[in-house]
Design a protein around this motif. Structure first.
Motif, mmCIF file in Angstrom:
data_model
loop_
_atom_site.group_PDB
_atom_site.id
_atom_site.type_symbol
_atom_site.label_atom_id
_atom_site.label_comp_id
_atom_site.label_asym_id
_atom_site.label_seq_id
_atom_site.Cartn_x
_atom_site.Cartn_y
_atom_site.Cartn_z
ATOM 1 N N ASP A 1 97.986 58.867 43.966
ATOM 2 C CA ASP A 1 98.189 57.656 43.165
ATOM 3 C C ASP A 1 97.333 57.615 41.902
ATOM 4 O OD1 ASP A 1 100.121 56.749 44.886
ATOM 5 O OD2 ASP A 1 98.749 55.456 46.030
ATOM 6 N N LYS B 1 99.151 59.918 39.562
ATOM 7 C CA LYS B 1 100.517 59.441 39.343
ATOM 8 C C LYS B 1 100.550 58.262 38.368
ATOM 9 C CE LYS B 1 102.708 58.941 43.147
ATOM 10 N NZ LYS B 1 103.349 58.475 44.383
ATOM 11 N N SER B 2 99.591 57.362 38.483
ATOM 12 C CA SER B 2 99.562 56.175 37.619
ATOM 13 C C SER B 2 99.263 56.519 36.163
ATOM 14 C CB SER B 2 98.527 55.174 38.134
ATOM 15 O OG SER B 2 97.226 55.732 38.050
#
Length: 167
Positions: free
Chosen positions: A73, A76-77
């Motif tokens: 995450d 990914k962000s």
């Protein structure tokens, strides 16, 4: 904006990755897929404004969303796009150039010219075609060791710190 152009194979894990008969991504080399992703996540943590553009063949072969979803995450962000776009496949001339004549450097520079970031760097094990004057933008990884190498991580940390000071 600062952009990190990110390759997967030879950076986040061993370079030897292939698709099996059922189109599954398989690592033939030692280790596990994305084993160094958390290291990159930690290195980027002090730089919340650093964005990621995927410069990996995973986007062309498996799709942007599939490639992005493989990341933790915290990485990914940060993803804002890729050097490859599916619409490129519809342009025969561009597709031919991409597959037969362009180096990873060519692909990244094409994207840099489009996005016009304040600064950028590429983390990649493919160093072919990088001119001497552009090497300051490249964090070169050993294709087997990727981001597991302490000197590569240190080079990345130093480059990011230098970029942050200049902004």
């Amino acid at each position: 904006m600062v952009i990190v152009y990110l390759d997967f194979d030879g950076v986040l894990h061993h370079y030897d990755v292939y698709l099996d008969q059922r189109n599954r991504t398989i690592l033939r080399g030692m280790g596990v897929l994305f084993e160094y992703a958390s290291r990159l996540e930690s290195i980027l943590a002090p730089y919340p404004d650093a964005k990621i553009v995927l410069s990996t063949s995973w986007v062309r072969v498996k799709g942007f969303q599939y490639a992005t979803d493989r990341l933790p995450d915290g990485l990914k962000s940060r993803v804002i796009g890729a050097t490859w776009h599916s619409k490129m496949a519809a342009d025969d001339q561009l597709l031919y150039w991409w597959l037969n004549h362009s180096t990873r450097y060519d692909q990244i520079v094409r994207d840099v010219c489009r996005r016009m970031p304040d600064d950028w760097l590429a983390i990649d094990d493919d160093v072919e075609g990088w001119p001497t004057e552009a090497r300051r933008h490249l964090i070169a990884c050993d294709p087997v060791l990727g981001l597991s190498q302490p000197d590569v991580r240190l080079a990345l940390e130093m480059r990011l710190a230098t970029m942050a000071i200049r902004r």
